[in-house]
Scaffold this motif. Structure first.
Motif, PDB file in Angstrom:
ATOM      1  N   LYS A 148     -28.619 -30.735  15.028  1.00  0.00           N
ATOM      2  CA  LYS A 148     -27.976 -29.558  14.436  1.00  0.00           C
ATOM      3  C   LYS A 148     -28.585 -29.219  13.084  1.00  0.00           C
ATOM      4  N   ASP A 149     -29.218 -30.220  12.440  1.00  0.00           N
ATOM      5  CA  ASP A 149     -29.857 -30.005  11.141  1.00  0.00           C
ATOM      6  C   ASP A 149     -31.380 -29.965  11.227  1.00  0.00           C
ATOM      7  N   ALA A 150     -31.923 -29.994  12.442  1.00  0.00           N
ATOM      8  CA  ALA A 150     -33.381 -30.001  12.591  1.00  0.00           C
ATOM      9  C   ALA A 150     -33.966 -28.654  12.170  1.00  0.00           C
ATOM     10  N   THR A 151     -35.080 -28.715  11.488  1.00  0.00           N
ATOM     11  CA  THR A 151     -35.734 -27.484  11.036  1.00  0.00           C
ATOM     12  C   THR A 151     -36.756 -27.016  12.065  1.00  0.00           C
ATOM     13  N   PRO A 152     -36.966 -25.714  12.159  1.00  0.00           N
ATOM     14  CA  PRO A 152     -37.984 -25.204  13.091  1.00  0.00           C
ATOM     15  C   PRO A 152     -39.376 -25.766  12.792  1.00  0.00           C
ATOM     16  N   GLU A 153     -39.670 -25.993  11.522  1.00  0.00           N
ATOM     17  CA  GLU A 153     -40.980 -26.522  11.161  1.00  0.00           C
ATOM     18  C   GLU A 153     -41.189 -27.917  11.753  1.00  0.00           C
ATOM     19  N   LYS A 154     -40.197 -28.794  11.575  1.00  0.00           N
ATOM     20  CA  LYS A 154     -40.292 -30.170  12.085  1.00  0.00           C
ATOM     21  C   LYS A 154     -40.358 -30.156  13.622  1.00  0.00           C
ATOM     22  N   SER A 155     -39.560 -29.297  14.247  1.00  0.00           N
ATOM     23  CA  SER A 155     -39.533 -29.221  15.713  1.00  0.00           C
ATOM     24  C   SER A 155     -40.845 -28.724  16.294  1.00  0.00           C
ATOM     25  N   GLY A 156     -41.599 -27.964  15.510  1.00  0.00           N
ATOM     26  CA  GLY A 156     -42.867 -27.430  15.989  1.00  0.00           C
ATOM     27  C   GLY A 156     -44.041 -28.371  15.827  1.00  0.00           C
ATOM     28  N   ASP A 157     -43.837 -29.499  15.137  1.00  0.00           N
ATOM     29  CA  ASP A 157     -44.916 -30.483  14.992  1.00  0.00           C
ATOM     30  C   ASP A 157     -45.264 -31.084  16.353  1.00  0.00           C
ATOM     31  N   LEU A 158     -46.515 -31.461  16.539  1.00  0.00           N
ATOM     32  CA  LEU A 158     -46.945 -32.086  17.786  1.00  0.00           C
ATOM     33  C   LEU A 158     -46.340 -33.487  17.912  1.00  0.00           C
ATOM     34  N   HIS A 159     -45.870 -33.811  19.126  1.00  0.00           N
ATOM     35  CA  HIS A 159     -45.357 -35.167  19.356  1.00  0.00           C
ATOM     36  C   HIS A 159     -46.519 -36.135  19.536  1.00  0.00           C
ATOM     37  N   GLU A 160     -46.208 -37.418  19.460  1.00  0.00           N
ATOM     38  CA  GLU A 160     -47.250 -38.446  19.552  1.00  0.00           C
ATOM     39  C   GLU A 160     -47.056 -39.385  20.740  1.00  0.00           C
ATOM     40  N   VAL A 161     -46.349 -38.944  21.767  1.00  0.00           N
ATOM     41  CA  VAL A 161     -46.119 -39.777  22.951  1.00  0.00           C
ATOM     42  C   VAL A 161     -47.310 -39.604  23.888  1.00  0.00           C
ATOM     43  N   GLU A 162     -48.170 -40.599  23.900  1.00  0.00           N
ATOM     44  CA  GLU A 162     -49.429 -40.534  24.648  1.00  0.00           C
ATOM     45  C   GLU A 162     -49.200 -40.185  26.119  1.00  0.00           C
ATOM     46  N   LEU A 163     -48.209 -40.786  26.735  1.00  0.00           N
ATOM     47  CA  LEU A 163     -47.901 -40.591  28.154  1.00  0.00           C
ATOM     48  C   LEU A 163     -47.665 -39.115  28.490  1.00  0.00           C
ATOM     49  N   LEU A 164     -47.184 -38.335  27.536  1.00  0.00           N
ATOM     50  CA  LEU A 164     -46.823 -36.938  27.791  1.00  0.00           C
ATOM     51  C   LEU A 164     -47.767 -35.919  27.163  1.00  0.00           C
ATOM     52  N   LYS A 165     -48.822 -36.376  26.542  1.00  0.00           N
ATOM     53  CA  LYS A 165     -49.722 -35.438  25.865  1.00  0.00           C
ATOM     54  C   LYS A 165     -50.431 -34.480  26.820  1.00  0.00           C
ATOM     55  N   SER A 166     -50.650 -34.870  28.052  1.00  0.00           N
ATOM     56  CA  SER A 166     -51.338 -33.994  28.996  1.00  0.00           C
ATOM     57  C   SER A 166     -50.380 -33.061  29.738  1.00  0.00           C
ATOM     58  N   THR A 167     -49.104 -33.082  29.375  1.00  0.00           N
ATOM     59  CA  THR A 167     -48.109 -32.225  30.015  1.00  0.00           C
ATOM     60  C   THR A 167     -47.884 -30.968  29.179  1.00  0.00           C
ATOM     61  N   PRO A 168     -47.104 -30.032  29.679  1.00  0.00           N
ATOM     62  CA  PRO A 168     -46.769 -28.845  28.879  1.00  0.00           C
ATOM     63  C   PRO A 168     -45.910 -29.157  27.644  1.00  0.00           C
ATOM     64  N   LEU A 169     -45.358 -30.352  27.570  1.00  0.00           N
ATOM     65  CA  LEU A 169     -44.557 -30.735  26.405  1.00  0.00           C
ATOM     66  C   LEU A 169     -45.504 -31.077  25.259  1.00  0.00           C
ATOM     67  N   LYS A 170     -45.568 -30.219  24.276  1.00  0.00           N
ATOM     68  CA  LYS A 170     -46.515 -30.421  23.177  1.00  0.00           C
ATOM     69  C   LYS A 170     -45.838 -30.738  21.849  1.00  0.00           C
ATOM     70  N   THR A 171     -44.674 -30.154  21.601  1.00  0.00           N
ATOM     71  CA  THR A 171     -44.051 -30.304  20.283  1.00  0.00           C
ATOM     72  C   THR A 171     -42.923 -31.331  20.301  1.00  0.00           C
ATOM     73  N   LYS A 172     -42.541 -31.739  19.118  1.00  0.00           N
ATOM     74  CA  LYS A 172     -41.413 -32.674  18.984  1.00  0.00           C
ATOM     75  C   LYS A 172     -40.127 -32.040  19.509  1.00  0.00           C
ATOM     76  N   GLY A 173     -39.947 -30.764  19.261  1.00  0.00           N
ATOM     77  CA  GLY A 173     -38.765 -30.069  19.763  1.00  0.00           C
ATOM     78  C   GLY A 173     -38.723 -30.029  21.280  1.00  0.00           C
ATOM     79  N   GLN A 174     -39.854 -29.759  21.897  1.00  0.00           N
ATOM     80  CA  GLN A 174     -39.917 -29.752  23.360  1.00  0.00           C
ATOM     81  C   GLN A 174     -39.649 -31.138  23.922  1.00  0.00           C
ATOM     82  N   LEU A 175     -40.193 -32.150  23.285  1.00  0.00           N
ATOM     83  CA  LEU A 175     -39.981 -33.520  23.746  1.00  0.00           C
ATOM     84  C   LEU A 175     -38.508 -33.909  23.651  1.00  0.00           C
ATOM     85  N   VAL A 176     -37.867 -33.568  22.541  1.00  0.00           N
ATOM     86  CA  VAL A 176     -36.451 -33.904  22.379  1.00  0.00           C
ATOM     87  C   VAL A 176     -35.607 -33.168  23.422  1.00  0.00           C
ATOM     88  N   SER A 177     -35.914 -31.908  23.677  1.00  0.00           N
ATOM     89  CA  SER A 177     -35.174 -31.169  24.709  1.00  0.00           C
ATOM     90  C   SER A 177     -35.354 -31.827  26.076  1.00  0.00           C
TER      91      SER A 177
END
Length: 162
Positions: free
Chosen positions: A106-135
């Motif tokens: 609820k307090d997450a900022t759009p800037e932080k959510s838009g950063d690229l995630h670092e989960v190697e297993l999912l890097k080749s998927t359409p999930l690119k950002t931290k926000g997408q990964l959390v969703s």
């Protein structure tokens, strides 16, 4: 920003409780077909994956490292005989962990959510950002394992819920 994902996670957690309501503890480690996850594996896996959501928000993990080793991504499908958390421990970790993650979002900022995630297993998927990964963690990943639990229920002789 995460309202839909939070609502879906609340739904998922309620559905999880319904799926488990009539499954006794002596069935938590059953694997009625080769390669299927046990109920305990699924619960422990859901618990440890919430920590990946915390990592995206720079929050500390809540699950023991032993749970991550035994039930994290790429772990064996059944219950690890060395790490056997109880139903109560697992459900507390899931319910408390996901509620805490949803609250933090609820307090997450759009800037932080838009950063690229670092989960190697999912890097080749359409999930690119931290926000997408959390969703994904809150909704689709959780729901995938609910489908596995529903299948286990049927294979163990329990009636479907819907």
């Amino acid at each position: 920003m995460f309202e839909h994902s939070i609502t879906l996670n609340e739904f998922n957690r309620a559905y999880l409780a319904n799926l488990l309501a009539d499954v006794p503890d002596d069935q938590l480690d059953a694997q009625p077909a080769p390669g299927l996850h046990s109920v305990r594996w699924i619960l422990a896996h859901l618990a440890v994956v919430v920590d990946y959501g915390f990592k995206q928000l720079d929050l500390p993990f809540i699950c023991p490292k032993t749970w991550h080793v035994a039930y994290g991504p790429a772990s064996q499908s059944g219950t690890d005989d060395r790490v056997v958390p109880s139903r109560e421990e697992l459900l507390a970790a899931i319910n408390d962990g996901y509620a805490k993650l949803c609250n933090a979002l609820k307090d997450a900022t759009p800037e932080k959510s838009g950063d690229l995630h670092e989960v190697e297993l999912l890097k080749s998927t359409p999930l690119k950002t931290k926000g997408q990964l959390v969703s994904h963690i809150l909704a689709t990943h959780f729901a995938t394992h609910l489908g596995q639990l529903s299948t286990l229920r049927r294979l163990l002789g329990y009636s479907p819920l819907f």
